[in-house]
Design an enzyme around this catalytic site. Structure first.
Site, PDB file in Angstrom:
ATOM      1  N   LYS A  32       2.749  12.765   6.421  1.00 31.47           N
ATOM      2  CA  LYS A  32       1.500  12.372   6.900  1.00 31.47           C
ATOM      3  C   LYS A  32       2.407  11.515   8.007  1.00 31.47           C
ATOM      4  O   LYS A  32       3.137  10.277   8.163  1.00 31.47           O
ATOM      5  CB  LYS A  32       0.547  11.349   6.070  1.00 31.47           C
ATOM      6  CG  LYS A  32      -0.264  10.110   6.517  1.00 31.47           C
ATOM      7  CD  LYS A  32      -0.846   9.614   5.585  1.00 31.47           C
ATOM      8  CE  LYS A  32      -2.297   8.656   5.787  1.00 31.47           C
ATOM      9  NZ  LYS A  32      -2.479   7.013   5.837  1.00 31.47           N
ATOM     10  N   HIS A  65      -1.010  -1.396  -0.327  1.00 31.07           N
ATOM     11  CA  HIS A  65      -0.724  -0.939  -1.657  1.00 31.07           C
ATOM     12  C   HIS A  65       0.705  -0.794  -2.197  1.00 31.07           C
ATOM     13  O   HIS A  65       1.760  -0.794  -1.425  1.00 31.07           O
ATOM     14  CB  HIS A  65      -1.235   0.419  -1.125  1.00 31.07           C
ATOM     15  CG  HIS A  65      -0.555   1.352   0.181  1.00 31.07           C
ATOM     16  ND1 HIS A  65      -0.598   0.870   2.113  1.00 31.07           N
ATOM     17  CD2 HIS A  65       0.257   2.234  -0.144  1.00 31.07           C
ATOM     18  CE1 HIS A  65       0.270   1.629   2.334  1.00 31.07           C
ATOM     19  NE2 HIS A  65       0.987   3.030   1.395  1.00 31.07           N
ATOM     20  N   ASP A  92       2.721   3.081  -2.915  1.00 34.78           N
ATOM     21  CA  ASP A  92       3.086   4.749  -3.286  1.00 34.78           C
ATOM     22  C   ASP A  92       3.123   5.150  -4.485  1.00 34.78           C
ATOM     23  O   ASP A  92       3.919   4.456  -5.567  1.00 34.78           O
ATOM     24  CB  ASP A  92       4.527   5.304  -2.527  1.00 34.78           C
ATOM     25  CG  ASP A  92       4.263   4.612  -1.030  1.00 34.78           C
ATOM     26  OD1 ASP A  92       2.917   4.534  -0.416  1.00 34.78           O
ATOM     27  OD2 ASP A  92       4.984   5.081  -0.136  1.00 34.78           O
ATOM     28  N   HIS A 141       3.374  -2.724   0.470  1.00 38.86           N
ATOM     29  CA  HIS A 141       3.819  -2.906   2.109  1.00 38.86           C
ATOM     30  C   HIS A 141       2.240  -2.615   2.615  1.00 38.86           C
ATOM     31  O   HIS A 141       1.481  -2.020   1.825  1.00 38.86           O
ATOM     32  CB  HIS A 141       4.325  -1.733   2.062  1.00 38.86           C
ATOM     33  CG  HIS A 141       4.639  -0.272   1.651  1.00 38.86           C
ATOM     34  ND1 HIS A 141       4.229   0.327   0.302  1.00 38.86           N
ATOM     35  CD2 HIS A 141       4.529   0.491   1.830  1.00 38.86           C
ATOM     36  CE1 HIS A 141       4.479   1.196   0.155  1.00 38.86           C
ATOM     37  NE2 HIS A 141       4.482   2.047   0.913  1.00 38.86           N
TER      38      HIS A 141
END
Length: 358
Positions: A215, A234, A236, A290
């Site tokens: 991404k 969020h 990962d 993060h």
């Protein structure tokens, strides 16, 4: 078929607006913690994201190797994020990957739109911007380009841009060398837990099934960076995430109750431990919360590669060796798809994370 038209943040940013639309303004409780990212990066006091030197990861000297593993285990357990140096990926290749991504985002928007994804119909690969998928209708100040880069037989090359000319070649080569770096890191993380070196990699799908999804995040200049986020808080979902960036700061980690800004470390790759490894290790390794900040002066671009297990084929749960009477399983068995679904309905936020870790 109705295609949802998503406004591109780049168009908004280049239109000369002086204030951002309300959909991009963060809730009041978040705004108090959003500062000037350039000032934040200069701060030397307080905790700093650790740097791990991979030079000794496969040392022939057992004492040297053990010293490296002890440090890796400490950082993976306390932080779950690190700057990797001496990672073995040639600087020249990294520069090519970054140049290709920058040139793609430098194309006119109508050119990029040829590669647009359509999230509403499940076509998630391609050029996109976030849809408002939460109750407040909030959006993030970023556009992105998302596609699977490894294994080779699972790629859809029609999604990969033809311009710039080096995009496909550089990205393919980067995916290949990054895949071997993932094996080296997973082997060391396995050994640190007292497991066989190939154990974690097997548990996330091995060479055939573990997916590498790239991404490229494009964060345009923002007229009111104190009100917005490039990416909201969020963790990962991946096993591991590897990140390159264009040396513009933006990444913040929620560590010991405070947001810590990651410094820009030359020739490094940032690596996150994701939820998948946190689950397998029964919480011994940490998947850290993060977020990404934006700024007025400089465009920020980051290249994140998420190493993910297959969505349905594997049940993720703490490994039996990680579970004891004193340390019962912290996570229920779920497929990777079920884990993602679970996270969509349980909003990550720093206050909840802080409470759950008390």
């Amino acid at each position: 078929m109705v295609v949802t038209i998503v406004p591109r943040v780049e168009s908004l940013a280049s239109s000369g607006v002086l204030s951002i639309p309300k959909e991009y303004v963060r809730p009041q409780e978040e705004l108090t913690s959003i500062g000037d990212i350039f000032e934040e990066e200069k701060k030397d006091e307080g905790p700093q994201v650790p740097t791990i030197d991979l030079r000794d990861i496969e040392s022939d000297d057992p004492a040297v190797r053990e010293k490296f593993r002890a440090e890796l285990k400490r950082v993976a357990s306390e932080w779950g994020v690190m700057h990797l140096v001496n990672h073995g990926i040639p600087d020249e290749l990294i520069e090519r990957v970054k140049k290709a991504g920058e040139e793609f985002f430098g194309l006119p928007i109508e050119e990029k739109e040829k590669y647009a994804n359509d999230q509403t119909s499940g076509k998630i690969q391609g050029y996109g911007s976030k849809l408002a998928n939460n109750a407040s209708g909030q959006l993030e100040w970023e556009d992105y380009y998302f596609h699977l880069v490894f294994p080779e037989d699972k790629r859809d090359m029609t999604i990969w841009p033809n311009t710039p000319a080096d995009y496909k070649v550089a990205t393919e080569e980067y995916a290949r060398v990054l895949r071997s770096l993932a094996t080296r890191v997973l082997s060391a993380l396995s050994a640190c837990l007292g497991l066989e070196e190939d154990r974690l990699e097997k548990e996330v799908g091995g060479l055939e099934e573990m997916l590498l999804q790239m991404k490229i995040n494009y964060y345009p200049k923002c007229p009111q960076p104190e009100l917005a986020l490039g990416v909201e808080a969020h963790t990962d979902v991946s096993a591991l995430t590897f990140i390159l960036h264009n040396m513009v700061p933006g990444l913040q980690l929620f560590y010991e109750g405070k947001w810590v800004t990651a410094k820009c470390v030359p020739n490094s790759i940032i690596m996150h431990i994701g939820d998948t490894i946190e689950i397998l290790s029964n919480g011994k390794y940490k998947s850290i919360l993060h977020r990404g900040l934006v700024n007025k002066e400089k465009v920020r671009i980051s290249w994140a590669v998420f190493c993910e297990p297959p969505k349905e084929k594997i049940i993720l749960k703490p490994l039996p060796e990680m579970v004891t009477e004193a340390e019962p399983a912290l996570f229920p068995p779920r497929t990777f798809a079920q884990h993602i679904e679970h996270k969509l309905f349980r909003k990550d936020n720093p206050e909840d994370e802080a409470k759950s870790s008390e």
